[in-house]
Design a protein around this motif. Structure first.
Motif, PDB file in Angstrom:
ATOM      1  N   LEU A 235       0.710  -1.270  -0.144  1.00 17.23           N
ATOM      2  CA  LEU A 235       0.096  -0.238   0.078  1.00 17.23           C
ATOM      3  C   LEU A 235       1.034   1.409   0.096  1.00 17.23           C
ATOM      4  O   LEU A 235       0.254   2.115   0.226  1.00 17.23           O
ATOM      5  N   VAL A 236       2.021   1.016  -0.316  1.00 15.85           N
ATOM      6  CA  VAL A 236       2.917   2.266  -0.298  1.00 15.85           C
ATOM      7  C   VAL A 236       3.749   2.277  -1.618  1.00 15.85           C
ATOM      8  O   VAL A 236       4.540   1.396  -2.037  1.00 15.85           O
ATOM      9  N   VAL A 237       3.179   3.063  -2.642  1.00 18.83           N
ATOM     10  CA  VAL A 237       3.487   2.866  -3.951  1.00 18.83           C
ATOM     11  C   VAL A 237       4.355   4.227  -4.329  1.00 18.83           C
ATOM     12  O   VAL A 237       3.720   5.238  -3.969  1.00 18.83           O
ATOM     13  N   HIS A 238       5.193   4.024  -5.197  1.00 16.98           N
ATOM     14  CA  HIS A 238       5.901   5.246  -5.564  1.00 16.98           C
ATOM     15  C   HIS A 238       6.083   5.525  -7.113  1.00 16.98           C
ATOM     16  O   HIS A 238       6.023   4.483  -7.947  1.00 16.98           O
ATOM     17  N   ALA A 239       5.751   6.662  -7.534  1.00 14.45           N
ATOM     18  CA  ALA A 239       6.066   7.109  -8.885  1.00 14.45           C
ATOM     19  C   ALA A 239       7.171   8.020  -9.290  1.00 14.45           C
ATOM     20  O   ALA A 239       7.709   8.563  -8.216  1.00 14.45           O
ATOM     21  N   ASP A 240       7.767   8.344 -10.548  1.00 13.87           N
ATOM     22  CA  ASP A 240       8.690   8.958 -10.436  1.00 13.87           C
ATOM     23  C   ASP A 240       8.117  10.516 -10.933  1.00 13.87           C
ATOM     24  O   ASP A 240       6.918  10.601 -10.725  1.00 13.87           O
ATOM     25  N   GLY A 241       8.876  11.486 -11.308  1.00 13.09           N
ATOM     26  CA  GLY A 241       8.300  12.731 -11.437  1.00 13.09           C
ATOM     27  C   GLY A 241       7.486  13.208 -12.671  1.00 13.09           C
ATOM     28  O   GLY A 241       7.117  14.226 -12.894  1.00 13.09           O
ATOM     29  N   SER A 242       6.978  12.224 -13.297  1.00 10.27           N
ATOM     30  CA  SER A 242       6.233  12.490 -14.647  1.00 10.27           C
ATOM     31  C   SER A 242       4.582  12.237 -14.292  1.00 10.27           C
ATOM     32  O   SER A 242       4.175  11.428 -13.534  1.00 10.27           O
ATOM     33  N   ARG A 243       3.725  12.793 -15.058  1.00 15.17           N
ATOM     34  CA  ARG A 243       2.336  12.649 -14.831  1.00 15.17           C
ATOM     35  C   ARG A 243       1.836  11.401 -15.342  1.00 15.17           C
ATOM     36  O   ARG A 243       0.995  10.589 -14.853  1.00 15.17           O
ATOM     37  N   ASP A 244       2.637  10.841 -16.268  1.00 13.57           N
ATOM     38  CA  ASP A 244       2.252   9.316 -16.856  1.00 13.57           C
ATOM     39  C   ASP A 244       2.456   8.436 -15.843  1.00 13.57           C
ATOM     40  O   ASP A 244       1.881   7.546 -15.403  1.00 13.57           O
ATOM     41  N   SER A 245       3.786   8.417 -15.126  1.00 18.31           N
ATOM     42  CA  SER A 245       4.164   7.750 -14.205  1.00 18.31           C
ATOM     43  C   SER A 245       3.013   7.732 -12.764  1.00 18.31           C
ATOM     44  O   SER A 245       2.913   6.638 -12.341  1.00 18.31           O
ATOM     45  N   ALA A 246       2.930   9.040 -12.604  1.00 20.79           N
ATOM     46  CA  ALA A 246       1.751   9.023 -11.386  1.00 20.79           C
ATOM     47  C   ALA A 246       0.596   8.349 -11.611  1.00 20.79           C
ATOM     48  O   ALA A 246      -0.171   7.734 -10.856  1.00 20.79           O
ATOM     49  N   TYR A 247       0.015   8.847 -13.013  1.00 21.63           N
ATOM     50  CA  TYR A 247      -1.273   7.966 -13.223  1.00 21.63           C
ATOM     51  C   TYR A 247      -1.245   6.392 -13.209  1.00 21.63           C
ATOM     52  O   TYR A 247      -2.148   5.825 -12.626  1.00 21.63           O
ATOM     53  N   ALA A 248      -0.058   5.952 -13.856  1.00 20.42           N
ATOM     54  CA  ALA A 248       0.059   4.474 -13.993  1.00 20.42           C
ATOM     55  C   ALA A 248       0.321   3.925 -12.528  1.00 20.42           C
ATOM     56  O   ALA A 248      -0.296   2.831 -12.146  1.00 20.42           O
ATOM     57  N   ALA A 249       0.978   4.482 -11.650  1.00 17.27           N
ATOM     58  CA  ALA A 249       0.940   4.207 -10.321  1.00 17.27           C
ATOM     59  C   ALA A 249      -0.507   4.152  -9.444  1.00 17.27           C
ATOM     60  O   ALA A 249      -0.658   3.137  -8.825  1.00 17.27           O
ATOM     61  N   ALA A 250      -0.975   5.320  -9.571  1.00 19.50           N
ATOM     62  CA  ALA A 250      -2.385   5.397  -9.100  1.00 19.50           C
ATOM     63  C   ALA A 250      -3.224   4.232  -9.519  1.00 19.50           C
ATOM     64  O   ALA A 250      -4.082   3.924  -8.762  1.00 19.50           O
ATOM     65  N   SER A 251      -3.337   3.981 -10.900  1.00 21.41           N
ATOM     66  CA  SER A 251      -4.243   3.279 -11.552  1.00 21.41           C
ATOM     67  C   SER A 251      -3.958   1.851 -10.955  1.00 21.41           C
ATOM     68  O   SER A 251      -4.856   0.992 -10.645  1.00 21.41           O
ATOM     69  N   GLY A 252      -2.695   1.308 -11.107  1.00 19.45           N
ATOM     70  CA  GLY A 252      -2.173   0.119 -10.867  1.00 19.45           C
ATOM     71  C   GLY A 252      -2.397  -0.082  -9.247  1.00 19.45           C
ATOM     72  O   GLY A 252      -2.970  -1.384  -8.741  1.00 19.45           O
ATOM     73  N   LEU A 253      -2.381   0.956  -8.646  1.00 22.12           N
ATOM     74  CA  LEU A 253      -2.691   0.603  -6.949  1.00 22.12           C
ATOM     75  C   LEU A 253      -4.150   0.197  -6.684  1.00 22.12           C
ATOM     76  O   LEU A 253      -4.560  -0.526  -6.102  1.00 22.12           O
ATOM     77  N   LEU A 254      -5.172   1.116  -7.316  1.00 24.85           N
ATOM     78  CA  LEU A 254      -6.513   0.971  -7.134  1.00 24.85           C
ATOM     79  C   LEU A 254      -6.926  -0.289  -7.729  1.00 24.85           C
ATOM     80  O   LEU A 254      -8.064  -0.976  -7.150  1.00 24.85           O
ATOM     81  N   GLN A 255      -6.410  -0.535  -8.621  1.00 25.11           N
ATOM     82  CA  GLN A 255      -6.774  -2.174  -9.411  1.00 25.11           C
ATOM     83  C   GLN A 255      -6.219  -3.428  -8.675  1.00 25.11           C
ATOM     84  O   GLN A 255      -7.261  -4.159  -8.506  1.00 25.11           O
ATOM     85  N   SER A 256      -4.995  -2.927  -8.000  1.00 20.14           N
ATOM     86  CA  SER A 256      -4.614  -4.237  -7.565  1.00 20.14           C
ATOM     87  C   SER A 256      -4.935  -4.484  -6.135  1.00 20.14           C
ATOM     88  O   SER A 256      -4.989  -5.556  -5.490  1.00 20.14           O
ATOM     89  N   ARG A 257      -5.478  -3.412  -5.302  1.00 19.62           N
ATOM     90  CA  ARG A 257      -5.772  -3.487  -3.989  1.00 19.62           C
ATOM     91  C   ARG A 257      -7.081  -2.737  -4.077  1.00 19.62           C
ATOM     92  O   ARG A 257      -7.419  -1.715  -3.506  1.00 19.62           O
ATOM     93  N   PRO A 258      -8.310  -3.640  -4.163  1.00 20.73           N
ATOM     94  CA  PRO A 258      -9.731  -3.067  -4.210  1.00 20.73           C
ATOM     95  C   PRO A 258     -10.284  -2.992  -2.860  1.00 20.73           C
ATOM     96  O   PRO A 258     -11.291  -2.142  -2.444  1.00 20.73           O
TER      97      PRO A 258
END
Length: 352
Positions: A235-258
């Motif tokens: 439940l601790v997820v990191h993205a790099d400094g880009s918007r694409d990375s932030a979206y991928a990290a958020a989406s992956g987190l919400l899908q993997s941990r419903p």
């Protein structure tokens, strides 16, 4: 109208040019002479030439400012604070964007060293080793919002920085790990994150995630501490400094941990990504997911629902950092910690 010169001031005050220069630079002079010179300078609206002063002192003058992203509202606020203070002090500012890329950061540091810029305010993204060449070269550095991650030896420095160090007599870029003795101006991340987590747990949430980015070590530590060591590492997820990375990290987190019911986003770009990902997945705020975002930016209040935020004083961070870098005793490390505030809006609700 012709601009008054130091010679004009000297003639009008009946003193020599050297006396005027000494008075205006804070040097010794009798009270009557000082008063007369300052009165004449004000009457003539005399403004010392920054270029001439800096050439005499063998320095370029001004200061550098490095931030991760000029389009980020928070860093825009921080930059505005730096510019306001620098403007009041008559100092020009060289502005650079690192893109939260350590290599780009190192290149910009090297460029500023080559240009003999002697003061620098930075939101760092690289490790401590990237900053040692600047410090050894005599640059005055103040960190804002973050401090560099500790590292081992000064390996893997770009060649340009290594060459500058050698030319400056600093020796090879290898030294035992040690903390950087650099002043910093920071928000109280520990208190801000702790207050947010306590607010969420008070609403009944137990599976709370953290979405972080570069330089979020202090915030992650505060998050883990606030949960009392019961943190699920997934439940601790990191993205790099880009918007694409932030979206991928958020989406992956919400899908993997419903099963998660609440999320703390460590910055406004991460909060934006979390909102977009939740919408794509048809998750309702706060019905399905409670969200707290670090940074209070204008769009946060315009969201539906408005976002609960941990507000930090971006402009004040920049202004205080500029004040600190302009002080003559800045080499004595001093950390300034500014308060944060939890602003409760509509994006959080009780666990259902």
């Amino acid at each position: 109208m012709k601009r008054a010169t130091i010679k004009d001031v000297a003639e009008a005050a009946g003193v020599g040019v050297a006396t005027v220069s000494r008075v205006l630079s804070g040097g010794s002079a009798s009270a009557s002479t000082r008063e007369r010179v300052l009165a004449v300078a004000a009457q003539l609206d005399y403004r010392p030439s920054a270029l001439g002063r800096n050439l005499r002192q063998r320095r370029t003058g001004g200061m550098g400012l490095l931030v991760p992203d000029l389009t980020d509202t928070f860093y825009g606020q921080l930059a505005e604070g730096v510019l306001a203070c620098a403007r009041a002090a008559g100092e020009p500012v060289v502005l650079g964007s690192t893109g939260d890329d350590p290599e780009q950061e190192a290149e910009l540091i090297g460029m500023l060293l080559e240009q003999s810029v002697d003061r620098l305010i930075a939101v760092p993204c690289g490790g401590a080793h990237a900053w040692r060449p600047a410090l050894r070269a005599g640059m005055t550095v103040v960190f804002a919002d973050r401090v560099p991650a500790a590292d081992g030896e000064d390996d893997d420095l770009p060649a340009s920085l290594t060459e500058l160090m050698l030319l400056d007599g600093a020796g090879p870029a290898r030294s035992p790990a040690r903390p950087l003795e650099v002043p910093s101006v920071l928000a109280d991340d520990r208190a801000g994150v702790r207050t947010a987590v306590r607010y969420l747990t008070g609403l009944g949430h137990r599976r709370i995630a953290y979405l972080g980015g570069p330089g979020h070590g202090r915030r992650v530590d505060a998050f883990r501490a606030a949960l009392g060591g019961r943190t699920d590492d997934e439940l601790v997820v990191h993205a790099d400094g880009s918007r694409d990375s932030a979206y991928a990290a958020a989406s992956g987190l919400l899908q993997s941990r419903p099963d998660l019911t609440a999320l703390v986003a460590g910055g406004n770009m991460l909060g934006e990504a979390a909102v977009l990902a939740a919408r794509e997945l048809d998750l309702r705020l706060p019905g399905d997911l409670s969200l707290v975002m670090y940074d209070d930016v204008p769009w946060a209040e315009l969201c539906h629902p408005p976002l609960t935020v941990i507000a930090q004083p971006g402009r004040d961070l920049g202004y205080r950092a500029a004040e600190l870098v302009l002080r003559s005793d800045v080499r004595r490390p001093k950390s300034v910690v500014l308060p944060t505030e939890l602003i409760v809006r509509g994006s959080c609700g009780p666990r259902r």
